[in-house]
Each structure stands twice: as C-alpha cells, then as structure tokens.
Design an enzyme around this catalytic site. Structure first.
Site, PDB file in Angstrom:
ATOM      1  N   HIS A   1      17.742  68.018 -23.782  1.00  0.00           N
ATOM      2  CA  HIS A   1      17.210  68.115 -22.411  1.00  0.00           C
ATOM      3  C   HIS A   1      16.788  66.819 -21.719  1.00  0.00           C
ATOM      4  O   HIS A   1      16.458  66.854 -20.548  1.00  0.00           O
ATOM      5  CB  HIS A   1      16.040  69.113 -22.390  1.00  0.00           C
ATOM      6  CG  HIS A   1      14.898  68.762 -23.311  1.00  0.00           C
ATOM      7  ND1 HIS A   1      13.739  69.513 -23.364  1.00  0.00           N
ATOM      8  CD2 HIS A   1      14.717  67.755 -24.207  1.00  0.00           C
ATOM      9  CE1 HIS A   1      12.917  68.989 -24.252  1.00  0.00           C
ATOM     10  NE2 HIS A   1      13.477  67.927 -24.781  1.00  0.00           N
ATOM     11  N   HIS A   2      16.749  65.678 -22.454  1.00  0.00           N
ATOM     12  CA  HIS A   2      16.286  64.438 -21.794  1.00  0.00           C
ATOM     13  C   HIS A   2      17.405  63.621 -21.151  1.00  0.00           C
ATOM     14  O   HIS A   2      17.114  62.731 -20.343  1.00  0.00           O
ATOM     15  CB  HIS A   2      15.566  63.521 -22.795  1.00  0.00           C
ATOM     16  CG  HIS A   2      14.335  64.101 -23.395  1.00  0.00           C
ATOM     17  ND1 HIS A   2      13.284  64.567 -22.644  1.00  0.00           N
ATOM     18  CD2 HIS A   2      13.980  64.309 -24.698  1.00  0.00           C
ATOM     19  CE1 HIS A   2      12.327  65.027 -23.452  1.00  0.00           C
ATOM     20  NE2 HIS A   2      12.725  64.890 -24.705  1.00  0.00           N
ATOM     21  N   ALA A   3      18.671  63.877 -21.526  1.00  0.00           N
ATOM     22  CA  ALA A   3      19.759  63.009 -21.030  1.00  0.00           C
ATOM     23  C   ALA A   3      19.871  63.091 -19.513  1.00  0.00           C
ATOM     24  O   ALA A   3      19.734  64.159 -18.915  1.00  0.00           O
ATOM     25  CB  ALA A   3      21.087  63.404 -21.694  1.00  0.00           C
TER      26      ALA A   3
ATOM     27  N   HIS B   1       8.577  67.523 -22.556  1.00  0.00           N
ATOM     28  CA  HIS B   1       8.925  67.960 -21.199  1.00  0.00           C
ATOM     29  C   HIS B   1      10.446  67.921 -21.003  1.00  0.00           C
ATOM     30  O   HIS B   1      11.085  66.915 -21.331  1.00  0.00           O
ATOM     31  CB  HIS B   1       8.241  67.037 -20.174  1.00  0.00           C
ATOM     32  CG  HIS B   1       8.583  67.346 -18.754  1.00  0.00           C
ATOM     33  ND1 HIS B   1       8.867  66.371 -17.821  1.00  0.00           N
ATOM     34  CD2 HIS B   1       8.693  68.526 -18.105  1.00  0.00           C
ATOM     35  CE1 HIS B   1       9.125  66.943 -16.658  1.00  0.00           C
ATOM     36  NE2 HIS B   1       9.032  68.257 -16.803  1.00  0.00           N
TER      37      HIS B   1
ATOM     38  N   ASP C   1      12.569  66.962 -18.920  1.00  0.00           N
ATOM     39  CA  ASP C   1      12.702  66.150 -17.697  1.00  0.00           C
ATOM     40  C   ASP C   1      14.130  66.008 -17.166  1.00  0.00           C
ATOM     41  O   ASP C   1      14.345  66.016 -15.952  1.00  0.00           O
ATOM     42  CB  ASP C   1      12.068  64.757 -17.910  1.00  0.00           C
ATOM     43  CG  ASP C   1      12.657  63.986 -19.091  1.00  0.00           C
ATOM     44  OD1 ASP C   1      13.420  64.598 -19.878  1.00  0.00           O
ATOM     45  OD2 ASP C   1      12.364  62.792 -19.230  1.00  0.00           O
TER      46      ASP C   1
END
Ligand code: TV1
Ligand code: CA
Ligand code: ZN
Length: 393
Positions: A145-147, A184, A186
């Site tokens: 989920h951060h990429a 998170h 993000d």
C-alpha cells in the site's frame, strides 16, 4: 477427508505464485516473502484448497503496471541491478532515484519479477470478481500500500492494490478500500485523493515523528477544496500502542457500518496487513488472530464482492495463523476449524505453540500497555460520523 465443504453458490478464489516467495530483500530486512510459503502450507494443511478455486497467478504486464505507475519509474525498475557488494553505511549513495536502493526498498535479484508477480495476483483476483466467477478473491501476495506513482516507499515498489482497484472501477461505480495494516495506507489514499468513486479507510498506529509513514491524522480527509470530488473521501483512524481485539472490533464495525450505509460501495477491497497483530516485529498493537479476523468476517457479512489482500506482517508464524484463519472465514468454515494445528503441518516448529489461536501471554509474555482510552476512541467515531455527513452515494 478434511470435512470442509463448499457452500452452494459461494465461490472463493485463491491466487498465489510460488516464484514470488523465493525472493529475498536481504538477511536482516523485516520483509520475508517466505512468510507466504508458510501461510500457504498451513492453509493447505487444513485442507482448505479443496473449498476454493486455486490459481497460480501470472506476472502483470508492463502496460497493466502503467495503468498507475509512470513509465519513467517502470523503465528504471526494470533495468536497475542490485548492488554488486553490500555497501557500508559510510559510503552509501544518498542519491536514490525513485527512492530505490535504500535500506527500506533495496535493489535485489529479480526485483521487477517479484513486483510484477505481486501485482499479477492482485489483478487476477480483481478479474475473478468482475467476471463474477468469485464472490471473494484472495491475494495474500499483494497489499503493498505505500508505493507511489513514481516512487518506492516502505518495502513497496508497485502498488498492486491501486492497479486492482482501477480494474474494479471499469465495472463498478464505487469501491470501498479498507486497510488494517498497522501502517497508514498512504499510497492508496493518495492515488484516489481526487475521486469520489473510491473511499479509503485506514486504521493505523499514528505518531507523526516516530512511526512510519507519519501521515493519516484523523482530520486528513481528502482535498480541502470543496469543489474537488475527492473531498471527505479519505477516512483515517489514528491509534496508539496496545489496542485490543474488543476495542478494535468495536471501532471497525461502527465505522465501516456507517460508511457502507452512506457511501454504498459496489465492492470492497480489504488490505489485511498482519503487522497489526500482537508480537509483530514492527507493530505495536495487541490484536489476536480472532480480532484481526473479525474485520474480515464483518466485510464478508456486508455481502458485496470482496478482495482480500495481504500486506505487512513481520513475525511469519503470526502472519500464517492470521491469513489461514481469514481464508477459513472467506470459505465459511471458521466455526469448524480445529484450533490445534494439523499434525502434518510443514515447519511445525516455526509455530512454537500448536494452536491457531495463541493467547496474548503465549505470544508476548507480558501484553503491551494499552494507550487507547475509550474516550479517545469515541471522539474518533464522532469525527468520522460528522465527516460522513458530507458524503453522498
Ligand atoms: C533493512 C534491515 C531494513 C533492517 C527496515 C522498520 C530495515 C526497518 C530493517 C524498518 C527495520 C521501517 C522507516 C526511516 C523511513 C524509515 C508492506 C526515515 C527494524 C506494508 C514499512 C515500514 C511498512 C518502513 C510496510 C519503515 C507495510 N520500519 N529494520 N523500516 N526513514 N521505514 O521508518 O506497511 O507493512 O526495522
Ligand atoms: Ca492501515
Ligand atoms: Zn505495515
């Protein structure tokens, strides 16, 4: 022989790629793709593969990855080579292109293959859903989920979730994204910041100065500009160390219940990062397998098409337990599952205790101090209820 039967008219598909699991981020790096092998072996030991459609996922194509990522970034990702010798910190090159090659997002052998396989599983899952061949599709190798569009971040290089949701949006008017990883979500939030067709909800440990990535405050809810359709469509649930199953599930049911009612999604994408479990090497919560799984159960009960993604999870035995239990919930056999691990489970000694549901004492010795007063949790629910007044399906 396993006693697990397939309920009529209810299809679960399971997407994995054994080649993905062979990659290594480096000896001391917390991300261990091998945890996927351990999870799968426990799932298979319980006989659950007989109650699902099992697929070896393919690698996503360059064009599929480019539905979200910039071609500059993909071209670089496809051509960079790992450092020939492990370099020491003194001589490290601070000029990291696209944030690649640092300690969080190292360059390793087969990096591009690893990334495209993770996204391939997520895309296969999305297509099983949109073609209505599956009611729930599972991609434990996804959830990164951060990429960002043109940047690696926090162990994530390709955002398989964004790529999969973009595929869902070709068929569904609205998608609800929920993220129970301790960090998170993000990258997914940012990707859909300007649209009202995706609502993103992340539950996470929030401490802007001491916990990655530092974003996701309660009042970060999308573009402040009222004329932007994405306004109010980012929901953040910032939490402190030591939250328990009981508190987390109360929050989850109450918040997701209200959101489903107001936003009326046509499909749900749930990131099941297992680093929110007690005893995680990077996490800080006191969640048990049951409390983590209750979130999956709640989403299933909503009755919409559902994709389950993996994500973080840095104590492999806990990851394997949680994703096994959650696979059983997807199938619907959770009430009949034997809490004693099957006798023939490979790597049985990895699990330390022979139960699927270890107690907090078994996991941690002493549970982590709970720094989430009930009053604060009520304020969070209150803020989100008020935020939802601006949301129209
Ligand atoms: C190599 C070797 C890398 C040991 C990284 C923990 C390591 C960490 C390592 C680590 C570690 C982070 C930061 C600090 C940003 C940096 C998959 C200013 C013992 C979804 C990503 C967390 C979580 C990144 C990913 C974080 C996910 N924590 N040991 N690195 N810099 N990075 O804090 O959400 O789970 O820790
Ligand atoms: Ca999260
Ligand atoms: Zn995480």
């Amino acid at each position: 022989e396993s006693g697990i039967t397939r309920p009529k008219g209810y299809n679960v598909s399971f997407h994995c790629n054994p080649d993905m699991e062979k990659h290594h981020f480096g000896m001391t790096h917390p991300m261990k793709p091998w945890r996927l092998t351990l999870s799968k072996s426990l799932i298979y030991s319980y006989g659950m593969s007989f109650a699902m459609d099992n697929y070896i996922s393919r690698a996503a194509t360059y064009e599929e990855l480019a539905s979200f990522h910039s071609t500059d970034y993909l071209d670089f990702l496809g051509t960079v080579l790992p450092e020939p010798v492990p370099r020491d910190l003194e001589n490290s090159n601070p000029d990291l292109k696209f944030n690649l090659g640092g300690s969080d997002c190292p360059l390793f052998d087969g990096l591009y293959d690893y990334c495209s396989m993770s996204a391939g599983g997520a895309l296969d899952a999305a297509r099983k859903i949109t073609s209505k061949q599956s009611d729930i599709a599972i991609a434990w190798g996804g959830g990164l989920h951060h990429a960002k569009k043109a940047e690696a971040s926090g162990f994530c290089y390709i955002n398989d979730i964004v790529v999969a949701i973009l595929e869902l949006l070709r068929f569904y008017p609205r998608v609800l994204y929920i993220d129970i990883d301790v960090h998170h979500g993000d990258g997914v939030e940012e990707a859909f910041f300007s649209t009202d067709r995706v609502m993103t909800v992340s539950f996470h440990k929030y401490d802007p100065n001491n916990f990655f990535p530092g974003t996701g405050a309660l009042d970060d809810n999308g573009p402040k500009n009222e004329h932007n359709p994405g306004a109010h469509h980012a929901v953040n649930v910032p939490l402190n160390d030591g939250i328990t199953d009981e508190q987390y599930d109360m929050l989850f049911d109450s918040i997701i219940g209200k959101i489903v009612e107001k936003f009326r999604p046509s499909a749900i994408a749930l990131q099941c990062g297992a680093d929110s479990l007690a005893g995680d090497r990077l996490g800080r919560f006191n969640l048990q397998v049951q409390g983590h799984g209750a979130c999956v159960e709640f989403c299933k009960k909503v009755g919409l098409p559902l994709i389950l993604f993996g994500g973080g999870g840095y104590t492999p035995r806990n990851v394997a337990r949680a994703w096994t239990y959650e696979t059983s919930i997807a199938i619907g056999c959770q009430d009949n599952i034997n809490p004693l691990l099957p006798q023939h489970t490979p790597w049985r000694e990895q699990f330390r205790q022979d139960t699927l549901f270890p107690t907090l004492e078994q996991i941690l010795g002493e549970p982590r101090q709970n720094r989430n007063p009930q009053k604060r949790l009520q304020e969070i629910v209150q803020h989100i209820s008020e935020q939802l007044r601006f949301v129209q399906a």
